[in-house]
Design an enzyme around this catalytic site. Structure first.
Site, PDB file in Angstrom:
ATOM      1  N   SER A 198       0.926  -1.293   0.121  1.00  0.00           N
ATOM      2  CA  SER A 198       0.068  -0.085  -0.055  1.00  0.00           C
ATOM      3  C   SER A 198       0.919   1.306  -0.018  1.00  0.00           C
ATOM      4  O   SER A 198       0.208   2.279  -0.342  1.00  0.00           O
ATOM      5  CB  SER A 198      -0.926   0.036   1.296  1.00  0.00           C
ATOM      6  OG  SER A 198      -0.149  -0.364   2.475  1.00  0.00           O
ATOM      7  N   LYS A 240       4.671 -11.635   2.917  1.00  0.00           N
ATOM      8  CA  LYS A 240       3.197 -11.674   2.865  1.00  0.00           C
ATOM      9  C   LYS A 240       3.047 -12.067   1.411  1.00  0.00           C
ATOM     10  O   LYS A 240       3.505 -11.161   0.467  1.00  0.00           O
ATOM     11  CB  LYS A 240       2.446 -10.625   3.338  1.00  0.00           C
ATOM     12  CG  LYS A 240       1.021 -10.994   3.061  1.00  0.00           C
ATOM     13  CD  LYS A 240       0.087  -9.953   3.678  1.00  0.00           C
ATOM     14  CE  LYS A 240      -0.119  -8.511   3.104  1.00  0.00           C
ATOM     15  NZ  LYS A 240      -0.562  -8.467   1.914  1.00  0.00           N
ATOM     16  N   GLU A 260      -9.139 -10.336   3.720  1.00  0.00           N
ATOM     17  CA  GLU A 260      -9.351  -8.777   3.445  1.00  0.00           C
ATOM     18  C   GLU A 260     -10.866  -8.717   2.438  1.00  0.00           C
ATOM     19  O   GLU A 260     -10.922  -9.548   1.658  1.00  0.00           O
ATOM     20  CB  GLU A 260      -8.301  -8.214   2.518  1.00  0.00           C
ATOM     21  CG  GLU A 260      -8.641  -6.720   2.198  1.00  0.00           C
ATOM     22  CD  GLU A 260      -7.507  -6.009   1.630  1.00  0.00           C
ATOM     23  OE1 GLU A 260      -6.129  -6.468   1.739  1.00  0.00           O
ATOM     24  OE2 GLU A 260      -7.899  -4.786   1.236  1.00  0.00           O
TER      25      GLU A 260
HETATM   26  O1  KIV Z   1      -0.144  -3.440   1.623  1.00  0.00           O
HETATM   27  C1  KIV Z   1      -1.051  -3.517   2.601  1.00  0.00           C
HETATM   28  O2  KIV Z   1      -1.372  -2.293   3.424  1.00  0.00           O
HETATM   29  C2  KIV Z   1      -1.757  -4.648   2.781  1.00  0.00           C
HETATM   30  C3  KIV Z   1      -2.944  -4.587   4.118  1.00  0.00           C
HETATM   31  C4  KIV Z   1      -3.609  -6.229   4.295  1.00  0.00           C
HETATM   32  C5  KIV Z   1      -2.820  -3.976   5.197  1.00  0.00           C
HETATM   33  O3  KIV Z   1      -1.427  -5.561   2.411  1.00  0.00           O
END
Ligand code: KIV
Length: 296
Positions: A59, A127, A196
């Site tokens: 993000s 992630k 999400e």
């Molecule tokens: O990039 C991001 O902010 C995310 C969210 C799950 C917080 O992947």
């Protein structure tokens, strides 16, 4: 003292959060508090406020770099921010978000990029967005000793496939597919799973169906923890934010007002004051003659 006795010595309030301690939270009543951070200052704030997990989220493409979506951000850009966050956060578990196309083209590339986040960025885990179709990459990254956090539901890197940022899993086949994705990722060995943009009921079902903690964002209160974007929590971006993003501060207007006051003080000759200035030593003032005007 060896590396392991160091862990024991660190036990107490300031102990580093680890992937294992996050896994163990599955059986705890205490939800996991997670937040994104993108630089030294935001990492210090998040860490000192007691976050369990700090995610250097992609993000950052939007809230820090000003892009329209998360797709353009590169591994090198993410690493630059990851390193700053690692310098600022001493306690929280540090997770690096793998950006779009850093794990899609080949398993080898996925492993190499995940390894860079650990070796060069100081991340403890990465992630990855997506379910069963990402299993080969997830398994290979885990084989390279890098813990993986999953991310399913509304996955922003699938923006064009989804046709916009749409809540996922509202119809039974979609909900079933998300449940199957969650189980497959769990079986592959991920340590936690971000849910999400999905109905709270489905998020509860997934949370109950897996043995790892789920961390929700727009997925209701039934998850094992919650994550939000730093700029949303502090109200640093003006404009529409999603309904799940609770704003704890009107940061943009508070900060803008402070900056306006600073600019006014400068323009009115009120800043800096005498107290905000350095002085020559008493008795031996350093004074130089005024510079002579030179003719052009
Ligand atoms: O990039 C991001 O902010 C995310 C969210 C799950 C917080 O992947």
């Amino acid at each position: 003292m060896n590396a392991h006795s160091g862990d024991a010595a660190a036990a107490g309030a300031g102990q580093r959060v680890t992937v294992s301690s996050i896994r163990e939270r599955k059986t705890s009543e205490r939800p996991i508090a997670a937040l994104t951070a993108y630089d030294y200052a935001s990492a210090r704030l998040a860490d000192e406020a007691g976050m369990d997990i700090i995610l250097v989220g992609d993000s950052l493409a939007m809230v820090v770099l000003g892009y329209e979506n998360t797709l353009p951000v590169t591994v090198d850009e993410m690493l630059h921010h990851m390193r700053a966050v690692a310098r600022g956060a001493k306690r929280a578990l540090l997770v690096a978000d793998m950006p779009y196309m850093s794990y899609h083209a080949s398993v080898e590339e996925a492993v190499r990029n995940a390894g860079r986040f650990v070796k060069e960025g100081g991340a403890q885990a990465v992630k990855i967005e997506g379910g069963r179709k990402r299993l080969p990459a997830v398994r290979a990254i885990l084989d390279a000793e890098v813990p993986v956090m999953g991310h399913i539901g509304l996955t922003p890197q699938s923006l064009h496939r989804m046709g916009g940022y749409k809540v996922q899993g509202r119809v039974p086949p979609e909900a079933q597919a998300l449940l199957d994705d969650a189980r497959a990722l769990e079986e592959a060995g991920i340590f936690s799973l971000v849910l999400e943009g999905m109905p709270r009921e489905l998020a509860c079902d997934i949370t109950r169906a897996v043995s790892i903690p789920t961390i929700g964002i727009g997925a209701g209160p039934g998850c094992g923890g919650q994550i939000l974007v730093f700029h949303d929590v502090l109200g640093l971006c003006e404009g529409n934010s999603p309904k799940f993003a609770r704003r704890y501060l009107k940061g943009f207007s508070v900060m803008k007002e402070a900056l306006e006051r600073y600019a006014e003080d400068v323009r009115a000759g009120k800043f800096p004051s005498d107290d905000e200035s350095y002085h020559s030593p008493k008795g031996a003032p350093l004074r130089f003659p005024a510079r002579r005007e030179t003719k052009r």
